[in-house]
Motif scaffolding. Structure first.
Motif, mmCIF file in Angstrom:
data_model
loop_
_atom_site.group_PDB
_atom_site.id
_atom_site.type_symbol
_atom_site.label_atom_id
_atom_site.label_comp_id
_atom_site.label_asym_id
_atom_site.label_seq_id
_atom_site.Cartn_x
_atom_site.Cartn_y
_atom_site.Cartn_z
ATOM 1 N N ALA A 81 4.369 11.669 12.311
ATOM 2 C CA ALA A 81 4.322 10.602 13.322
ATOM 3 C C ALA A 81 3.127 9.685 13.069
ATOM 4 N N ALA A 82 1.976 10.274 12.702
ATOM 5 C CA ALA A 82 0.781 9.475 12.412
ATOM 6 C C ALA A 82 1.005 8.604 11.176
ATOM 7 N N ALA A 83 1.655 9.158 10.146
ATOM 8 C CA ALA A 83 1.925 8.378 8.931
ATOM 9 C C ALA A 83 2.852 7.213 9.249
ATOM 10 N N LEU A 84 3.895 7.486 10.029
ATOM 11 C CA LEU A 84 4.844 6.423 10.379
ATOM 12 C C LEU A 84 4.160 5.335 11.203
ATOM 13 N N ALA A 85 3.251 5.733 12.089
ATOM 14 C CA ALA A 85 2.520 4.752 12.899
ATOM 15 C C ALA A 85 1.540 3.946 12.042
ATOM 16 N N TYR A 86 0.996 4.549 11.011
ATOM 17 C CA TYR A 86 0.002 3.912 10.138
ATOM 18 C C TYR A 86 0.626 2.850 9.225
ATOM 19 N N LEU A 87 1.875 3.031 8.864
ATOM 20 C CA LEU A 87 2.546 2.135 7.927
ATOM 21 C C LEU A 87 2.713 0.725 8.491
ATOM 22 N N ARG A 88 2.501 -0.253 7.638
ATOM 23 C CA ARG A 88 2.661 -1.658 8.002
ATOM 24 C C ARG A 88 3.735 -2.288 7.115
ATOM 25 N N ILE B 32 -3.180 5.770 -1.354
ATOM 26 C CA ILE B 32 -4.577 5.627 -0.933
ATOM 27 C C ILE B 32 -4.912 6.558 0.228
ATOM 28 N N LYS B 33 -3.897 7.038 0.911
ATOM 29 C CA LYS B 33 -4.081 7.936 2.050
ATOM 30 C C LYS B 33 -2.879 8.864 2.109
ATOM 31 N N THR B 34 -3.125 10.137 2.461
ATOM 32 C CA THR B 34 -2.035 11.107 2.567
ATOM 33 C C THR B 34 -2.147 11.845 3.890
ATOM 34 N N PHE B 35 -1.034 11.940 4.573
ATOM 35 C CA PHE B 35 -0.935 12.698 5.820
ATOM 36 C C PHE B 35 -0.247 14.023 5.495
ATOM 37 N N VAL C 299 14.464 6.921 6.748
ATOM 38 C CA VAL C 299 14.366 5.847 5.744
ATOM 39 C C VAL C 299 14.965 4.545 6.283
ATOM 40 N N ASN C 300 16.052 4.645 7.036
ATOM 41 C CA ASN C 300 16.620 3.427 7.640
ATOM 42 C C ASN C 300 15.660 2.810 8.648
ATOM 43 N N ALA C 301 14.966 3.650 9.433
ATOM 44 C CA ALA C 301 13.977 3.134 10.393
ATOM 45 C C ALA C 301 12.821 2.464 9.650
ATOM 46 N N LEU C 302 12.425 3.032 8.512
ATOM 47 C CA LEU C 302 11.371 2.404 7.704
ATOM 48 C C LEU C 302 11.840 1.035 7.205
ATOM 49 N N HIS C 303 13.071 0.988 6.717
ATOM 50 C CA HIS C 303 13.627 -0.260 6.189
ATOM 51 C C HIS C 303 13.636 -1.354 7.258
ATOM 52 N N THR D 104 0.840 -1.192 0.000
ATOM 53 C CA THR D 104 0.000 0.000 0.000
ATOM 54 C C THR D 104 0.873 1.237 0.000
ATOM 55 N N ASP D 105 0.542 2.200 -0.883
ATOM 56 C CA ASP D 105 1.278 3.455 -0.926
ATOM 57 C C ASP D 105 0.588 4.474 -0.038
ATOM 58 N N ILE D 106 1.342 5.009 0.911
ATOM 59 C CA ILE D 106 0.849 6.028 1.835
ATOM 60 C C ILE D 106 1.650 7.304 1.575
ATOM 61 N N GLY D 107 0.956 8.424 1.397
ATOM 62 C CA GLY D 107 1.621 9.677 1.070
ATOM 63 C C GLY D 107 1.866 10.546 2.293
ATOM 64 N N TYR D 108 2.898 11.357 2.187
ATOM 65 C CA TYR D 108 3.171 12.368 3.212
ATOM 66 C C TYR D 108 3.492 13.675 2.501
ATOM 67 N N ALA D 109 2.787 14.725 2.919
ATOM 68 C CA ALA D 109 3.005 16.061 2.353
ATOM 69 C C ALA D 109 3.276 17.020 3.498
ATOM 70 N N ARG D 110 4.033 18.071 3.181
ATOM 71 C CA ARG D 110 4.303 19.090 4.205
ATOM 72 C C ARG D 110 4.440 20.445 3.537
ATOM 73 N N VAL D 111 3.786 21.435 4.151
ATOM 74 C CA VAL D 111 3.999 22.836 3.775
ATOM 75 C C VAL D 111 4.490 23.550 5.023
ATOM 76 N N SER D 112 5.246 24.623 4.823
ATOM 77 C CA SER D 112 5.863 25.309 5.959
ATOM 78 C C SER D 112 4.915 26.262 6.679
ATOM 79 N N THR D 113 3.982 26.874 5.949
ATOM 80 C CA THR D 113 3.073 27.847 6.557
ATOM 81 C C THR D 113 1.648 27.586 6.098
ATOM 82 N N ARG D 114 0.690 28.133 6.815
ATOM 83 C CA ARG D 114 -0.728 27.983 6.455
ATOM 84 C C ARG D 114 -1.049 28.662 5.130
#
Length: 189
Positions: free
Chosen positions: A47-54, A29-32, A78-82, A2-12
């Motif tokens: 943190a939520a994305a990392l916890a969601y990953l299986r 299928i899901k993006t944090f 990335v090493n922790a994910l691996h 399953t592909d889980i996305g992560y996006a980040r912007v610096s300001t509102r």
């Protein structure tokens, strides 16, 4: 997988839509999404994305700088994910750790980052040693002053005689009027 996305912007004020569209088009299928500076350690959606990953999942980002605060943080993440059997993919840089070439590319990035850190550390240590050596020999470094004590004395004498303008004094000494004024002001202070 399953592909889980992560996006980040610096300001509102910034809009994450471009990242969301790229992640959706890549099959996530899901993006944090976090709204936080990349330098902040506290990113709740990461943190939520990392916890969601299986195991077997893939964390996908549009570009590397969205995930890591710096290269060291990125490599550690990335090493922790691996270690959890989770893969990583960056769309812009074409890094995909589900493939052998993607893992090689990522490890090359990691090695280059470590090499750069080591070089920086060596240059900093060499610079500090050189500065300490110059100070021990009585040299504090920096640009030599235009106004030597002799020139300052001449400027004050010329000014006190009232026969010369500040412009003439500056031309005679090879400095600017502001420099002359600075040293004359110090004499009256």
């Amino acid at each position: 997988m399953t592909d889980i996305g992560y996006a980040r912007v610096s300001t509102r004020e910034q809009n994450p839509d471009l990242q969301h569209d790229a992640l959706t088009n890549a099959g996530c299928i899901k993006t944090f999404t976090d709204v936080a500076s990349g330098a902040k350690a506290d990113r709740p959606q990461l943190a939520a994305a990392l916890a969601y990953l299986r195991p077997g999942d893939v964390l996908v980002v549009r570009q590397l700088d969205r995930l890591g605060r710096n290269m060291r943080h990125l490599i550690d993440t990335v090493n922790a994910l691996h270690e959890r059997d989770v893969q990583f993919r960056s769309l812009r840089e074409n890094i995909d750790t589900t493939t052998a070439s993607g893992r090689l590319t990522f490890h090359l990035f990691a090695a280059l980052a470590e090499f750069e850190r080591d070089l920086l550390r060596e240059r900093t240590a060499a610079g500090l040693t050189a500065i300490a050596g110059r100070r021990a020999r009585g040299r504090n470094g920096g640009r030599p002053r235009k106004m030597t004590p002799e020139k300052i004395a001449v400027a004050r004498q010329m000014y006190a005689s009232q026969a010369f303008t500040v412009e003439q004094i500056a031309q005679t000494l090879g400095v600017t009027r502001g420099t002359v004024y600075t040293h004359l002001d110090r004499a009256t202070a």
